[in-house]
Design a protein around this motif. Sequence first.
Motif, PDB file in Angstrom:
ATOM      1  N   LEU A   1      -6.658   2.544  -1.529  1.00 39.31           N
ATOM      2  CA  LEU A   1      -6.768   3.045  -0.192  1.00 39.31           C
ATOM      3  C   LEU A   1      -7.234   2.011   0.613  1.00 39.31           C
ATOM      4  O   LEU A   1      -6.568   1.903   1.852  1.00 39.31           O
ATOM      5  CB  LEU A   1      -7.321   4.388  -0.198  1.00 39.31           C
ATOM      6  N   ALA A   2      -7.992   1.210   0.235  1.00 38.41           N
ATOM      7  CA  ALA A   2      -8.735   0.140   0.989  1.00 38.41           C
ATOM      8  C   ALA A   2      -7.770  -0.764   1.347  1.00 38.41           C
ATOM      9  O   ALA A   2      -7.738  -1.402   2.444  1.00 38.41           O
ATOM     10  CB  ALA A   2     -10.205  -0.066   0.493  1.00 38.41           C
ATOM     11  N   ALA A   3      -6.710  -1.122   0.530  1.00 42.06           N
ATOM     12  CA  ALA A   3      -5.993  -2.157   0.617  1.00 42.06           C
ATOM     13  C   ALA A   3      -4.485  -1.581   1.430  1.00 42.06           C
ATOM     14  O   ALA A   3      -3.550  -2.653   1.909  1.00 42.06           O
ATOM     15  CB  ALA A   3      -5.608  -3.006  -0.424  1.00 42.06           C
ATOM     16  N   LEU A   4      -4.132  -0.600   1.011  1.00 42.49           N
ATOM     17  CA  LEU A   4      -2.876  -0.014   1.406  1.00 42.49           C
ATOM     18  C   LEU A   4      -2.397  -0.124   2.799  1.00 42.49           C
ATOM     19  O   LEU A   4      -1.488  -0.675   3.357  1.00 42.49           O
ATOM     20  CB  LEU A   4      -2.583   1.709   1.112  1.00 42.49           C
ATOM     21  N   TRP A   5      -3.561   0.354   3.756  1.00 40.04           N
ATOM     22  CA  TRP A   5      -3.083   0.415   5.141  1.00 40.04           C
ATOM     23  C   TRP A   5      -3.122  -1.032   5.831  1.00 40.04           C
ATOM     24  O   TRP A   5      -2.570  -1.407   6.565  1.00 40.04           O
ATOM     25  CB  TRP A   5      -4.157   1.322   6.053  1.00 40.04           C
ATOM     26  N   ILE A   6      -3.901  -1.889   5.408  1.00 41.31           N
ATOM     27  CA  ILE A   6      -4.060  -3.192   5.926  1.00 41.31           C
ATOM     28  C   ILE A   6      -2.699  -3.828   5.475  1.00 41.31           C
ATOM     29  O   ILE A   6      -2.260  -4.538   6.344  1.00 41.31           O
ATOM     30  CB  ILE A   6      -5.300  -3.957   5.380  1.00 41.31           C
TER      31      ILE A   6
END
Length: 421
Positions: free
Chosen positions: A298-303
């Motif tokens: 989730l930390a990487a997904l939106w970026i």
Amino acid sequence: MIVFALYIAIFVVSWLLVKLLVHRALNDFTARKTVTFGDESAVRPSRIASVVSILTIFLLWGAFTGSTWVPKFLHAPGPFVGDASFTYTAEADGVEPDEATVTVRVFPVGEETEDPEVDPGDGWAKNDSASVGAWRSGLVRVDQNDDHGRDAGHRVVAVNGQPIEPGGEVITEYGRVGMSPKGTLNFEPAKGWQMEPIWLPAPEAVLSRLVEISRDGYRDSTLWEHLGWSLFRVIAGFFFGALIGIPLGYAMGLSDWFRGWFDPIVEFMRPVPPLALIPLVIIWAGIGEAGKIILLFLAALWIMAIAARSGVSGVKISKVHAAYSLGASKVQILRHVIIPNSLPDIFTGARVAMGVCWGTVVAAELVAAEKGAGMMIMVASKFQLTDIVIMGIILIGVIGFGIDMLMRLAERKLVPWKGRG
């Protein structure tokens, strides 16, 4: 504030020296080249600046921790260590005021010592002795051995000839002498500018701890197992985040329907810190490895989604029209125009996402992890083992920097057209 001012001063002096001594010798085309928008070839990192920057950080670290790696003449003033003394004036009912001397032995923290021997003197106020560790403070009950104690109205009214009252203080050459609300003296030796090891250990202490943990391990696991588990979690979370985020970003950049559907979700989740999702992830996925990887995902997904969307939106429409005029199909335009031109933004987003994942892994490993650099840091912090904490932070930073360098290398090899229009 002092460290920050010194850092700025070293930066300015180094810059001026390099400009005067090095850049003046360069008179080729590269030296005269100016920055132009979209042309990264105009700016190259100065290796001299990088080396001086790292040396400055370690120099300041060593100077403000009393490191043996830094020459003593560069050390910041350290805490007072030795025998300190001050006089106090006491009053009691029915007798004249009297003076006595207090001798305090200030010793390095972690060592053992004894109170210094002193002559009690001839007056009713007797000379006293005490001991206190550097960076610490200690109460001095001067009334305990005086002939007239508190039952006779004993009270200290001056220190080194300066009046003092409950709640007040007197600054001496050896430190601060304060008085508690109940009238007891408290001696706090001068701390100097150096940091106490419990707050910031010297570089050699951190290196010694690194060697020790590399040899003996920490909490039934080797150092390499801790780092390996953290690296595995970060790479797994980043991989799945990129696997879903990049196609999602392409869809949002190519379709107004996809953009309208997912844009509120992405823009809502983008500012939410991954740490805020820990309770929800525990509820959904438990405290096993899946929960940790989901948090990093989730930390990487939106970026990655935003990076891919930005890359697609930034493709020059003239290139698309040129491809259409040459008879290219939509699939060919996607393959030969959109994807190549969006890759620079995706690589930039990947580097940012990887950094965020490394920053989140410490929190992810709070969730009942038995191995990992983040777990090692958090357990050490509970016992105030600052050298292990700093060691773990440095190792995470070094590994993260190494991954970033590899990604930069891959970007130069795979996207050589970046910044060239």
